[in-house]
Write an enzyme that holds these catalytic residues in place. Structure first.
Site, mmCIF file in Angstrom:
data_model
loop_
_atom_site.group_PDB
_atom_site.id
_atom_site.type_symbol
_atom_site.label_atom_id
_atom_site.label_comp_id
_atom_site.label_asym_id
_atom_site.label_seq_id
_atom_site.Cartn_x
_atom_site.Cartn_y
_atom_site.Cartn_z
ATOM 1 N N SER A 15 0.828 -1.215 0.000
ATOM 2 C CA SER A 15 0.000 0.000 0.000
ATOM 3 C C SER A 15 0.862 1.265 0.000
ATOM 4 O O SER A 15 0.478 2.279 -0.590
ATOM 5 C CB SER A 15 -0.978 -0.001 1.182
ATOM 6 O OG SER A 15 -0.294 0.149 2.403
ATOM 7 N N MET A 94 10.781 -6.862 4.749
ATOM 8 C CA MET A 94 10.948 -7.550 6.028
ATOM 9 C C MET A 94 12.319 -8.206 6.217
ATOM 10 O O MET A 94 12.481 -9.071 7.072
ATOM 11 C CB MET A 94 9.837 -8.597 6.203
ATOM 12 C CG MET A 94 8.438 -7.994 6.248
ATOM 13 S SD MET A 94 8.241 -6.747 7.553
ATOM 14 C CE MET A 94 8.190 -7.825 8.983
ATOM 15 N N HIS A 113 8.311 3.503 9.056
ATOM 16 C CA HIS A 113 8.069 2.637 10.215
ATOM 17 C C HIS A 113 6.801 3.118 10.935
ATOM 18 O O HIS A 113 6.623 4.329 11.124
ATOM 19 C CB HIS A 113 9.274 2.699 11.165
ATOM 20 C CG HIS A 113 9.119 1.812 12.353
ATOM 21 N ND1 HIS A 113 9.333 0.443 12.294
ATOM 22 C CD2 HIS A 113 8.718 2.067 13.619
ATOM 23 C CE1 HIS A 113 9.088 -0.082 13.482
ATOM 24 N NE2 HIS A 113 8.721 0.883 14.312
#
Ligand code: GRF
Length: 196
Positions: A15, A94, A113
């Site tokens: 997104s 990740m 973040h």
């Protein structure tokens, strides 16, 4: 001046990548996404990239869960350099970025973040915020260095924690803020020429 050439790395829904590419198409972010790469072949971010007609690829498989193999990261560096990428933009990526990539792109790797760093580093930061009982959290755009979620802060947006919030509602509100903050912060960074 030519537009900054970006590569977006992600492992998930994508997104934030969509927010960046939409900002580019709407002339709110003067940059070009050269390719999108994921460590996970099934990550939705690759489908989103295809929908925008952008080049996309899966990174070499790694024996480690939390990082690329050293050879895989070197191959990524070579690919970034071949494509004259100037900025590596992490968007839900990740894997921990290691020296081959850090050294090849000093102060040229950025991340978003889901907390007001330095609070709540690491995974599922919105759940950490809920567990801590804070009334405000947010999101942070920052440089990436060897310390996880520890690089210099570029921009932040505050997000309230509301009574009755659960993990999903709070994460969704933080993501809305992320989608505003990331393109705006990169546009300011690229036009100001300021680098940490
Ligand atoms: C975002 O919440 C971001 O803060 C974190 O990973 C998530 C990625 O979401 N680093 P998406 O893949 O961009 O939807």
């Amino acid at each position: 001046m030519s537009r900054p050439r970006l590569a977006v790395l992600g492992s998930g829904r994508g997104s934030n990548f969509v927010a960046l590419q939409t900002a580019i198409l709407e002339h709110r972010l003067d940059a070009e996404i050269v390719f999108v790469a994921s460590d996970l072949p099934d990550a939705a971010i690759l489908t989103r990239a295809a929908e925008f007609g952008l080049p996309h690829l899966t990174l070499p498989p790694s024996p480690f869960k939390t990082k690329l193999s050293p050879e895989g990261e070197l191959a990524l560096v070579a690919y970034l350099q071949q494509h004259e990428v100037e900025w590596v933009v992490l968007a839900g990526y990740m894997r921990v970025v290691k020296p081959p990539l850090l050294d090849a792109f000093p102060n040229r790797i950025v991340n978003i973040h889901p907390s007001l760093l330095p609070a709540f580093k690491g995974l599922r930061a919105w759940e950490q915020a809920l567990a801590a009982g804070v009334t405000e959290t947010g999101c942070t755009v920052h440089y990436v260095n060897a310390e996880i979620d520890g690089g210099a802060i570029i921009a932040q947006e505050r997000v309230p924690v509301l009574t009755g919030d659960n993990s999903e509602t709070l994460h969704a509100r933080i993501q809305e803020a992320e989608h505003r903050l990331y393109p705006a912060a990169l546009e300011r960074l690229f036009t100001s020429g300021i680098q940490a």
